[in-house]
Structures are given as structure tokens and as C-alpha cells.
Design a protein around this motif. Structure first.
Motif, mmCIF file in Angstrom:
data_model
loop_
_atom_site.group_PDB
_atom_site.id
_atom_site.type_symbol
_atom_site.label_atom_id
_atom_site.label_comp_id
_atom_site.label_asym_id
_atom_site.label_seq_id
_atom_site.Cartn_x
_atom_site.Cartn_y
_atom_site.Cartn_z
ATOM 1 N N ILE A 1 0.903 -1.023 -0.108
ATOM 2 C CA ILE A 1 -0.119 -0.029 -0.084
ATOM 3 C C ILE A 1 0.974 1.202 -0.026
ATOM 4 O O ILE A 1 2.034 1.305 0.638
ATOM 5 C CB ILE A 1 -0.846 0.031 1.216
ATOM 6 C CG1 ILE A 1 -1.587 -1.207 1.221
ATOM 7 C CG2 ILE A 1 -1.746 1.363 1.090
ATOM 8 C CD1 ILE A 1 -2.749 -1.395 2.737
ATOM 9 N N SER A 2 0.693 2.222 -0.909
ATOM 10 C CA SER A 2 1.443 3.348 -0.757
ATOM 11 C C SER A 2 0.555 4.593 -0.985
ATOM 12 O O SER A 2 -0.594 4.557 -1.826
ATOM 13 C CB SER A 2 2.344 3.433 -1.991
ATOM 14 O OG SER A 2 1.703 3.091 -3.410
ATOM 15 N N ASP A 3 0.878 5.666 -0.152
ATOM 16 C CA ASP A 3 0.216 6.950 -0.427
ATOM 17 C C ASP A 3 0.669 7.762 -1.679
ATOM 18 O O ASP A 3 1.770 7.836 -1.814
ATOM 19 C CB ASP A 3 0.581 7.632 1.024
ATOM 20 C CG ASP A 3 -0.129 8.951 1.208
ATOM 21 O OD1 ASP A 3 -0.527 9.609 0.196
ATOM 22 O OD2 ASP A 3 -0.482 9.179 2.273
ATOM 23 N N THR A 4 -0.302 8.137 -2.411
ATOM 24 C CA THR A 4 -0.171 8.599 -3.592
ATOM 25 C C THR A 4 -0.161 10.084 -3.567
ATOM 26 O O THR A 4 0.364 10.760 -4.501
ATOM 27 C CB THR A 4 -1.217 8.348 -4.737
ATOM 28 O OG1 THR A 4 -2.367 8.945 -4.080
ATOM 29 C CG2 THR A 4 -1.200 6.849 -5.185
ATOM 30 N N THR A 5 -0.150 10.761 -2.434
ATOM 31 C CA THR A 5 0.054 12.311 -2.209
ATOM 32 C C THR A 5 1.596 12.592 -2.376
ATOM 33 O O THR A 5 1.799 13.750 -2.889
ATOM 34 C CB THR A 5 -0.178 12.660 -0.631
ATOM 35 O OG1 THR A 5 0.602 11.976 0.213
ATOM 36 C CG2 THR A 5 -1.756 12.317 -0.575
ATOM 37 N N SER A 6 2.512 11.677 -2.616
ATOM 38 C CA SER A 6 4.032 11.879 -2.805
ATOM 39 C C SER A 6 4.181 11.712 -4.341
ATOM 40 O O SER A 6 5.144 12.277 -4.683
ATOM 41 C CB SER A 6 4.691 11.117 -1.740
ATOM 42 O OG SER A 6 4.440 11.260 -0.517
#
Length: 169
Positions: A97-102
Motif C-alpha cells: 500500500i502506498s500513499d499517492t500524495t507523494s
């Protein structure tokens, strides 16, 4: 004796001239200089966004072990968490799972998706990855063994607590 001394003087003079000309001449780029320049420039801007979710918050959304499969957390950092999926002691897949805000581009690629998994837009990335976009989060399954097929990846993506992840703030 004088001849021998003359040779030494000439040799010293030639060595001095050689050192002076090579030290002062501009350095021609080596074959790896361009690659080094590009790789160091690419790292700029890859910082994790300040508001990215801590990786430890993602762990509760991963599927549980079972059915002969073992989930082993392997990496956790701000904006990202990953677990290996093992069967018979062998790594067969990676779940993440990765946060796409970055990485806004990661979320943008789902805009043309026509496929859905668990009600969320899905993409096949090459022959070994399947990804879905859940809110601001990208959930991926990556095959590490040929026996773990695209169908298996889709099944495991549906085993994540996708609704819980969608409500994560």
C-alpha cells in the motif's frame, strides 16, 4: 657524465610539461558521467509528502495469513508498507500500500482504467503487477513466482480491507 646529467634534465623537463598540460586541460566526460548526472537529478523531488500517511497505519488493512499462505511484513516507512506473501516457505508475491500524495502521477494513471477490482479502478502493470486505487492509496500485488497469476493477484487485492483503507484519514 654530462650526457647522463643532460638526459635527467630533459626527462624532468618533459615530465613537467606533461603534468602541466594534462592537469590544466579540461576533463572530457567519461561514459558514466551523464548517467550519474541524471540519476542525481532524478532524486530531487522524490521526497515523501509531509502529509503522507505513516506506513504503520497501513498494516491493519493487509489480508491475513491463511489457506497455506503466510503474510510477512517486509518494509514500512512513511507513505508505504509492504508484505511478502509466502507459500511453503517460498516468496510468491509482494503486497503493498502506498500513499499517492507523494506521487500524484501514480493516481493519475488510473483515470483511464476500465477494469475494477473490489469496486475500485484497477490496472495491470506489465505481466506481474496488478494495482488498484483506493482513495489516495495505491494497493498492489506483484507476482514473484509464475504460479501466482493475475487472477491470484486480483483475489488477494480483494482480501485487503479496502473500505477501511478508503476511510483512512
Amino acid at each position: 657524465m654530462i650526457l647522463h646529467r643532460g638526459r635527467r634534465v630533459v626527462a624532468a623537463l618533459l615530465l613537467s610539461v606533461l603534468l602541466l598540460t594534462t592537469a590544466c586541460s579540461p576533463k572530457t566526460p567519461g561514459r558514466f558521467d551523464q548517467a550519474q548526472k541524471e540519476s542525481t537529478q532524478q532524486k530531487k523531488g522524490l521526497a515523501v509528502a509531509k502529509n503522507a500517511t505513516q506506513g504503520s497505519q497501513f498494516n491493519k488493512f493487509f489480508p491475513n495469513s491463511g489457506g497455506g499462505y503466510q503474510r510477512v511484513y517486509s518494509q514500512e516507512k512513511k507513505g508505504f508498507a509492504e508484505a511478502k506473501l509466502k507459500k511453503g516457505g517460498k516468496d510468491i508475491a509482494l503486497l503493498s500500500i502506498s500513499d499517492t500524495t507523494s506521487t500524484p502521477g501514480a493516481a493519475a494513471k488510473f483515470s483511464k482504467s476500465t477494469k475494477k477490482i473490489g469496486g475500485y479502478p484497477a490496472l495491470e502493470v506489465g505481466k506481474t503487477q496488478t494495482a488498484i486505487l483506493v482513495g489516495n492509496y495505491q494497493v498492489k500485488a506483484l507476482s514473484r513466482d509464475p504460479s501466482f497469476t493475475a487472477s491470484d493477484r486480483a483475489d488477494w487485492l480483494e482480501k485487503f480491507n479496502l473500505n477501511g483503507l478508503a476511510n483512512l484519514k
